[in-house]
Motif scaffolding. Structure first.
Motif, PDB file in Angstrom:
ATOM      1  N   GLY A  42     -48.843 -12.606  -3.458  1.00  0.00           N
ATOM      2  CA  GLY A  42     -48.879 -13.224  -4.788  1.00  0.00           C
ATOM      3  C   GLY A  42     -47.717 -13.452  -5.540  1.00  0.00           C
ATOM      4  O   GLY A  42     -47.776 -14.492  -6.492  1.00  0.00           O
ATOM      5  N   ASP A  43     -46.632 -12.997  -4.910  1.00  0.00           N
ATOM      6  CA  ASP A  43     -45.153 -13.041  -5.695  1.00  0.00           C
ATOM      7  C   ASP A  43     -44.535 -14.536  -5.632  1.00  0.00           C
ATOM      8  O   ASP A  43     -45.388 -15.334  -4.538  1.00  0.00           O
ATOM      9  CB  ASP A  43     -44.140 -12.070  -5.215  1.00  0.00           C
ATOM     10  CG  ASP A  43     -44.395 -10.803  -5.542  1.00  0.00           C
ATOM     11  OD1 ASP A  43     -45.229 -10.358  -6.584  1.00  0.00           O
ATOM     12  OD2 ASP A  43     -43.916 -10.049  -5.177  1.00  0.00           O
ATOM     13  N   ALA A  44     -44.059 -15.009  -6.489  1.00  0.00           N
ATOM     14  CA  ALA A  44     -43.593 -16.432  -6.257  1.00  0.00           C
ATOM     15  C   ALA A  44     -42.465 -16.646  -5.311  1.00  0.00           C
ATOM     16  O   ALA A  44     -41.401 -15.788  -5.472  1.00  0.00           O
ATOM     17  CB  ALA A  44     -43.171 -16.932  -7.786  1.00  0.00           C
ATOM     18  N   VAL A  45     -42.240 -17.589  -4.672  1.00  0.00           N
ATOM     19  CA  VAL A  45     -41.118 -17.722  -3.872  1.00  0.00           C
ATOM     20  C   VAL A  45     -40.117 -18.697  -4.659  1.00  0.00           C
ATOM     21  O   VAL A  45     -40.624 -19.815  -5.307  1.00  0.00           O
ATOM     22  CB  VAL A  45     -41.454 -18.706  -2.545  1.00  0.00           C
ATOM     23  CG1 VAL A  45     -40.328 -18.882  -1.705  1.00  0.00           C
ATOM     24  CG2 VAL A  45     -42.346 -17.654  -1.593  1.00  0.00           C
ATOM     25  N   MET A  46     -38.863 -18.610  -4.947  1.00  0.00           N
ATOM     26  CA  MET A  46     -38.126 -19.183  -5.883  1.00  0.00           C
ATOM     27  C   MET A  46     -37.105 -19.921  -5.287  1.00  0.00           C
ATOM     28  O   MET A  46     -36.383 -19.204  -4.162  1.00  0.00           O
ATOM     29  CB  MET A  46     -37.657 -18.038  -6.954  1.00  0.00           C
ATOM     30  CG  MET A  46     -38.600 -17.330  -7.517  1.00  0.00           C
ATOM     31  SD  MET A  46     -39.527 -18.372  -8.737  1.00  0.00           S
ATOM     32  CE  MET A  46     -38.513 -18.899  -9.860  1.00  0.00           C
ATOM     33  N   ALA A  47     -36.572 -21.234  -5.711  1.00  0.00           N
ATOM     34  CA  ALA A  47     -35.530 -21.959  -5.108  1.00  0.00           C
ATOM     35  C   ALA A  47     -34.594 -21.806  -6.417  1.00  0.00           C
ATOM     36  O   ALA A  47     -34.967 -22.774  -7.240  1.00  0.00           O
ATOM     37  CB  ALA A  47     -35.698 -23.002  -4.778  1.00  0.00           C
ATOM     38  N   GLY A  48     -33.465 -20.818  -6.681  1.00  0.00           N
ATOM     39  CA  GLY A  48     -33.117 -20.760  -7.867  1.00  0.00           C
ATOM     40  C   GLY A  48     -33.942 -20.183  -8.989  1.00  0.00           C
ATOM     41  O   GLY A  48     -34.566 -19.309  -8.781  1.00  0.00           O
ATOM     42  N   LYS A  49     -34.012 -21.125 -10.038  1.00  0.00           N
ATOM     43  CA  LYS A  49     -35.188 -20.750 -11.126  1.00  0.00           C
ATOM     44  C   LYS A  49     -36.287 -21.371 -10.958  1.00  0.00           C
ATOM     45  O   LYS A  49     -37.197 -21.347 -11.929  1.00  0.00           O
ATOM     46  CB  LYS A  49     -34.492 -21.022 -12.527  1.00  0.00           C
ATOM     47  CG  LYS A  49     -33.264 -20.388 -12.753  1.00  0.00           C
ATOM     48  CD  LYS A  49     -32.566 -20.577 -14.133  1.00  0.00           C
ATOM     49  CE  LYS A  49     -31.469 -19.508 -14.516  1.00  0.00           C
ATOM     50  NZ  LYS A  49     -30.784 -19.763 -15.891  1.00  0.00           N
ATOM     51  N   ARG A  50     -36.664 -22.118  -9.955  1.00  0.00           N
ATOM     52  CA  ARG A  50     -37.632 -23.003  -9.994  1.00  0.00           C
ATOM     53  C   ARG A  50     -38.568 -22.381  -8.716  1.00  0.00           C
ATOM     54  O   ARG A  50     -38.487 -22.004  -7.710  1.00  0.00           O
ATOM     55  CB  ARG A  50     -37.479 -24.472  -9.592  1.00  0.00           C
ATOM     56  CG  ARG A  50     -38.525 -25.323  -9.280  1.00  0.00           C
ATOM     57  CD  ARG A  50     -37.898 -26.750  -9.137  1.00  0.00           C
ATOM     58  NE  ARG A  50     -37.128 -27.066  -8.144  1.00  0.00           N
ATOM     59  CZ  ARG A  50     -37.831 -27.475  -6.880  1.00  0.00           C
ATOM     60  NH1 ARG A  50     -38.975 -27.956  -6.726  1.00  0.00           N
ATOM     61  NH2 ARG A  50     -36.860 -27.765  -5.957  1.00  0.00           N
ATOM     62  N   SER A  51     -40.073 -22.119  -9.058  1.00  0.00           N
ATOM     63  CA  SER A  51     -41.066 -21.873  -8.299  1.00  0.00           C
ATOM     64  C   SER A  51     -41.391 -22.640  -7.163  1.00  0.00           C
ATOM     65  O   SER A  51     -41.770 -23.832  -7.595  1.00  0.00           O
ATOM     66  CB  SER A  51     -42.260 -21.380  -8.985  1.00  0.00           C
ATOM     67  OG  SER A  51     -43.225 -20.948  -7.928  1.00  0.00           O
ATOM     68  N   VAL A  52     -41.195 -22.384  -5.809  1.00  0.00           N
ATOM     69  CA  VAL A  52     -41.519 -23.485  -4.610  1.00  0.00           C
ATOM     70  C   VAL A  52     -42.597 -22.984  -3.833  1.00  0.00           C
ATOM     71  O   VAL A  52     -42.734 -23.469  -2.961  1.00  0.00           O
ATOM     72  CB  VAL A  52     -40.423 -23.628  -4.021  1.00  0.00           C
ATOM     73  CG1 VAL A  52     -39.308 -24.620  -4.847  1.00  0.00           C
ATOM     74  CG2 VAL A  52     -39.642 -22.540  -3.491  1.00  0.00           C
ATOM     75  N   GLY A  53     -43.131 -21.686  -4.101  1.00  0.00           N
ATOM     76  CA  GLY A  53     -44.339 -21.457  -3.253  1.00  0.00           C
ATOM     77  C   GLY A  53     -45.052 -20.006  -3.651  1.00  0.00           C
ATOM     78  O   GLY A  53     -44.452 -19.321  -4.597  1.00  0.00           O
ATOM     79  N   ARG A  54     -45.863 -19.441  -2.979  1.00  0.00           N
ATOM     80  CA  ARG A  54     -46.535 -18.204  -3.223  1.00  0.00           C
ATOM     81  C   ARG A  54     -46.495 -17.294  -1.819  1.00  0.00           C
ATOM     82  O   ARG A  54     -46.829 -17.764  -0.828  1.00  0.00           O
ATOM     83  CB  ARG A  54     -48.021 -18.545  -3.499  1.00  0.00           C
ATOM     84  CG  ARG A  54     -48.970 -17.243  -3.518  1.00  0.00           C
ATOM     85  CD  ARG A  54     -50.279 -17.912  -3.635  1.00  0.00           C
ATOM     86  NE  ARG A  54     -51.263 -16.578  -3.806  1.00  0.00           N
ATOM     87  CZ  ARG A  54     -51.657 -15.898  -2.860  1.00  0.00           C
ATOM     88  NH1 ARG A  54     -51.078 -16.145  -1.819  1.00  0.00           N
ATOM     89  NH2 ARG A  54     -52.516 -14.807  -2.973  1.00  0.00           N
ATOM     90  N   MET A  55     -46.277 -16.188  -1.943  1.00  0.00           N
ATOM     91  CA  MET A  55     -46.255 -15.111  -0.871  1.00  0.00           C
ATOM     92  C   MET A  55     -47.748 -14.893  -0.666  1.00  0.00           C
ATOM     93  O   MET A  55     -48.454 -14.732  -1.375  1.00  0.00           O
ATOM     94  CB  MET A  55     -45.514 -13.922  -1.309  1.00  0.00           C
ATOM     95  CG  MET A  55     -43.973 -13.896  -1.525  1.00  0.00           C
ATOM     96  SD  MET A  55     -43.087 -14.418   0.129  1.00  0.00           S
ATOM     97  CE  MET A  55     -43.479 -12.725   0.852  1.00  0.00           C
ATOM     98  N   GLY A  56     -48.017 -14.777   0.719  1.00  0.00           N
ATOM     99  CA  GLY A  56     -49.103 -14.066   1.279  1.00  0.00           C
ATOM    100  C   GLY A  56     -48.802 -12.929   2.044  1.00  0.00           C
ATOM    101  O   GLY A  56     -48.369 -11.853   1.444  1.00  0.00           O
ATOM    102  N   THR A  57     -49.353 -12.651   3.010  1.00  0.00           N
ATOM    103  CA  THR A  57     -49.308 -11.372   4.004  1.00  0.00           C
ATOM    104  C   THR A  57     -48.025 -11.068   4.119  1.00  0.00           C
ATOM    105  O   THR A  57     -46.922 -11.896   4.486  1.00  0.00           O
ATOM    106  CB  THR A  57     -49.937 -11.648   5.306  1.00  0.00           C
ATOM    107  OG1 THR A  57     -51.317 -12.029   5.003  1.00  0.00           O
ATOM    108  CG2 THR A  57     -50.241 -10.299   6.058  1.00  0.00           C
ATOM    109  N   VAL A  58     -47.740  -9.787   3.892  1.00  0.00           N
ATOM    110  CA  VAL A  58     -46.348  -9.175   4.242  1.00  0.00           C
ATOM    111  C   VAL A  58     -46.674  -7.973   5.016  1.00  0.00           C
ATOM    112  O   VAL A  58     -47.452  -7.358   4.884  1.00  0.00           O
ATOM    113  CB  VAL A  58     -45.688  -8.597   2.826  1.00  0.00           C
ATOM    114  CG1 VAL A  58     -44.216  -8.189   3.248  1.00  0.00           C
ATOM    115  CG2 VAL A  58     -45.332  -9.824   1.918  1.00  0.00           C
TER     116      VAL A  58
END
Length: 371
Positions: free
Chosen positions: A298-314
């Motif tokens: 559920g954590d956000a994947v970031m490119a700099g200060k911009r959210s570009v995705g969502r984490m799934g299974t770790v």
């Protein structure tokens, strides 16, 4: 004793009571996460033969004269003319084409078995009841548990345990069990659907035949490498089928979407994206910096200060180390500045979805425009 351990951790009371709002820890508490050495356990799935208790999944059984036509109108897979012994996958979509459920479908002589992750069971069962109308079908929860067998020595192990090794995409009844063969993870897997009261005995038979006990962590690691998302973990409320390319088609996977059938909810979105567009996001495998605090689902994947995705299974993988599934913007797949919290991440190159050709509908439109 492995059989006793499997019976203890396979009790369904915990996840059934927890329901669909349970965390992944609640769902996994119903089965063993590992048996003491998870990375070694995963090697058995790759190099010899391992058996995984996946009895936290739940199974729906559909019977009645109209079972195939009824299911064909609801889901993304074409099953109206499916023959007994067919195994495939399917999606349930909403009216806008967003994924509501992913399921494995096993066609038997007089019934259809549908198994789903625990997060989607209650809502799928409710939906099936709601859509019966005039169809001659009966819908119940099948008291079956799933055991998965994987590895190069799976064929002889299954036979030694008194079971069978069907062809890929096929299922066969063996006594009170159903044995089916699917093409993923790498090398394929055989699922044994046993009566829940037979779970411990079936587990013992496989272990005595040479299968090494492997916890669910090994299965999850292989699932992530296979780019296969799961409800409650990797799928958000906006996900459409093309954002998981392995659901569409490939030379080694069972597609969950039949591209030449219509008349199911969400079909317009599937057709439009496939023929004239591209999905805005894509499911990829992330490699994580193991020296940092690992991110969470559920954590956000970031490119700099911009959210570009969502984490799934770790999960930890025996070869790759810490990895994860993530839904990321298509344009961000090859960026080198991706982070999740304090953890640097990168998209595994083998999972990047590069589309080399325009979709057929776009080609036709360009021709009409003289391009």
């Amino acid at each position: 004793m492995p059989g006793a351990a499997a019976a203890d951790v396979a009790d369904t009371t915990d996840f059934a009571a927890a329901g669909e709002n349970a965390s992944i820890g609640d769902w996994h508490s119903a089965v063993a996460w590992h048996y003491g050495d998870p990375l070694v356990e995963q090697r058995h799935l790759q190099e010899d033969c391992g058996v995984v208790d996946r009895s936290h999944y739940r199974v729906i059984e559909v019977t009645g004269d109209d079972r195939l036509t009824y299911l064909n109108t609801l889901f993304s897979q074409k099953v109206d003319d499916a023959q007994p012994g067919t195994v495939t996958e399917a999606l349930n979509l909403d009216a806008n084409g967003h994924v509501q459920h992913h399921m494995t479908v096993t066609i038997l002589e007089s019934s259809v078995l549908i198994d789903v992750a625990p997060s989607g069971f209650e809502s799928l069962l409710k939906y099936l009841y709601m859509m019966v109308f005039w169809s001659k079908v009966e819908i119940t929860e099948a008291q079956r548990a799933i055991i998965s067998v994987m590895g190069p020595r799976a064929p002889e192990t299954l036979v030694a345990a008194g079971l069978a090794f069907p062809q890929v995409g096929k299922a066969a009844p063996v006594g009170n069990s159903v044995v089916r063969h699917l093409p993923w993870p790498a090398g394929g897997r055989v699922d044994v659907l046993v009566r829940r009261e037979d779970l411990a005995g079936a587990w013992d038979a496989l272990v005595n035949a040479g299968a090494a006990p492997v916890g669910l962590m090994g299965w999850e690691a292989e699932r992530v490498v296979s780019l296969r998302p799961e409800m409650g973990l990797d799928i958000d409320e906006k996900m459409i089928p093309h954002e998981a390319p392995r659901w569409i088609a490939s030379e080694f996977d069972t597609a969950a979407v039949h591209l030449n059938k219509g008349c199911y909810r969400g079909q317009e979105t599937v057709s439009r994206v496939h023929n004239v567009g591209r999905s805005p996001r894509v499911t990829v495998m992330l490699q994580l910096d193991g020296s940092a605090t690992l991110p969470s689902t559920g954590d956000a994947v970031m490119a700099g200060k911009r959210s570009v995705g969502r984490m799934g299974t770790v999960v930890q993988h025996a070869d790759f180390g810490p990895i994860a599934l993530a839904l990321v913007k298509r344009s961000a797949q090859e960026r080198e500045d991706l982070t999740v919290g304090e953890c640097a991440v990168s998209v595994d190159p083998a999972s990047i979805d590069r589309i080399e050709q325009l979709p057929p509908g776009r080609v036709a439109m360009n021709r009409l425009r003289g391009k």
